[in-house]
Design an enzyme around this catalytic site. Structure first.
Site, PDB file in Angstrom:
ATOM      1  N   TYR A   1     -15.184  15.815  11.658  1.00  0.00           N
ATOM      2  CA  TYR A   1     -15.078  15.492  10.233  1.00  0.00           C
ATOM      3  C   TYR A   1     -16.307  16.038   9.506  1.00  0.00           C
ATOM      4  CZ  TYR A   1     -11.461  11.991  11.390  1.00  0.00           C
ATOM      5  OH  TYR A   1     -10.329  11.343  11.828  1.00  0.00           O
TER       6      TYR A   1
ATOM      7  N   LEU B   1      -1.399   3.916   4.281  1.00  0.00           N
ATOM      8  CA  LEU B   1      -0.995   4.141   2.892  1.00  0.00           C
ATOM      9  C   LEU B   1      -0.378   5.525   2.714  1.00  0.00           C
ATOM     10  CD1 LEU B   1      -4.025   2.603   0.943  1.00  0.00           C
ATOM     11  CD2 LEU B   1      -1.845   1.537   1.533  1.00  0.00           C
TER      12      LEU B   1
ATOM     13  N   ARG C   1      -1.742   8.354   3.184  1.00  0.00           N
ATOM     14  CA  ARG C   1      -2.754   9.147   2.471  1.00  0.00           C
ATOM     15  C   ARG C   1      -2.734   8.899   0.966  1.00  0.00           C
ATOM     16  NH1 ARG C   1      -0.806  11.229   6.768  1.00  0.00           N
ATOM     17  NH2 ARG C   1      -2.186  12.056   8.367  1.00  0.00           N
ATOM     18  N   GLY C   2      -2.503   7.652   0.607  1.00  0.00           N
ATOM     19  CA  GLY C   2      -2.541   7.256  -0.798  1.00  0.00           C
ATOM     20  C   GLY C   2      -1.197   7.256  -1.475  1.00  0.00           C
TER      21      GLY C   2
ATOM     22  N   SER D   1       0.010   3.872  -2.392  1.00  0.00           N
ATOM     23  CA  SER D   1      -0.799   3.157  -3.386  1.00  0.00           C
ATOM     24  C   SER D   1      -0.790   3.848  -4.741  1.00  0.00           C
ATOM     25  CB  SER D   1      -2.245   3.007  -2.887  1.00  0.00           C
ATOM     26  OG  SER D   1      -2.835   4.276  -2.677  1.00  0.00           O
TER      27      SER D   1
END
Length: 332
Positions: free
Chosen positions: A62, A211, A213-214, A217
């Site tokens: 990362y 989620l 990746r959003g 949401s």
């Protein structure tokens, strides 16, 4: 968020590893979703630990090491509060590209050496190969990690995105604490074959992408530097169709006085005591929203209603692009 909360821990399988019901995924703190702020990232890690979150999830690739160094800074004088889950094996190139996977025993010991240095710790709590190396038998990779367990550098061995056969073969070499795999209301493939085997063997689940990746949401890609622009679920008509599904989740959440993301996390929490959702908060505000989900109780009636409204088969687009999907042992 400065007070630890008395929320029941969850066991990651039968290895004895006990963790807070939510883990903090730190990938997004190293640029995968656009620009980041190291100071805010560190403040978010501190807030999570102060609340009682124990498991921090990262990968040595990362930000090409940035994420581990960031966590190392955040854990100064706080190491005793955190359990570190580290993925390894993904190869990077100087221009930010990807060069495959290396799960060979020599590479395992090389990767862990650099991770320990970047993190500034003397051991890693859970160590796992990020993606199966098709050129190396999983027995060889797990055997090398087991040597590191014996030497005291690793506490527990995990797996990531692998299928039933690989799980059984790995577990035969050394007890596995948990499988890290994408699992959400709209990514439910593991339910049919993988989860039953995990329960049989006493292996836990750290569920990322809860989620999507959003998507669940209401978040959408922010532009250049946001890797979601390359994901099928966020592209063109797929995104439009998926947002219509999310609208139904939002409606149910509103009835309960919570946010759709909180409902999505609560759904994963309710699907099994052996499942620990990994929340990818990059900011303290996002963290606070996600942590509130541990106080949301869903009945079997609630779960049935949610699953009827948002069918996993109705989602448009795969979770990764075609090339990446072909690399997933868990999808074979």
């Amino acid at each position: 968020m400065t007070t630890e909360h008395s929320i029941a821990s969850r066991q990651l399988g039968s290895t004895g590893l006990s963790v807070f019901p939510l883990a903090l995924g730190c990938m997004g703190m190293s640029g995968m979703y656009g620009t980041t702020d190291d100071n805010e990232s560190i403040a978010t890690i501190h807030a999570a630990l102060d609340y009682g979150v124990t498991l921090l999830d990262t990968g040595d690739f990362y930000g090409s090491g940035h994420n581990e160094m960031l966590i190392g800074r955040a854990l100064q004088n706080r190491r005793e509060k955190a359990l570190l889950s580290v993925k390894f094996g993904a190869l990077r190139t100087p221009d930010g590209g990807w060069g495959g996977v290396d799960g060979s025993p020599a590479a395992v010991k090389n990767f862990v050496t650099y991770s320990l240095t970047r993190l500034g710790v003397d051991h890693i709590d859970v160590y796992r190969l990020a993606r199966l190396d098709p050129q190396v038998p999983i027995e060889d990779t797990i055997g090398a990690i087991a040597d590191l367990v014996q030497a005291g550098y690793i506490r527990y061995i995990g797996l990531s995105e692998v299928g039933v056969d690989t799980i059984r073969r790995a577990h035969a070499v050394h007890p596995i604490s948990d499988l890290q795999i994408e699992y959400s209301l709209i990514s439910r493939t593991p339910e049919s074959e993988i989860f039953p085997v995990l329960r049989e063997l006493g292996i836990g689940v750290t569920a990322y992408g809860v989620l999507s990746r959003g998507l669940l949401s209401g978040s959408i890609p922010t532009g250049q530097g946001d890797f979601r622009t390359h994901l099928p679920r966020f592209s063109g008509e797929n995104l439009a169709q998926n947002q219509r599904l999310v609208a139904q989740l939002t409606e149910i959440a509103a009835e309960k006085g919570i946010l759709p993301g909180q409902l999505a996390i609560a759904w994963v929490l309710a699907k099994g005591e052996n499942i620990v959702p990994v929340i990818g908060a990059r900011k303290r505000t996002q963290l606070a929203e996600s942590l509130a989900a541990v106080n949301v109780n869903l009945s079997s009636t609630d779960l049935n209603r949610i699953e009827a409204a948002i069918s996993a088969t109705a989602i448009a687009g795969s979770r990764y692009d075609q090339h990446q999907m072909q690399m997933l042992d868990s999808e074979k």
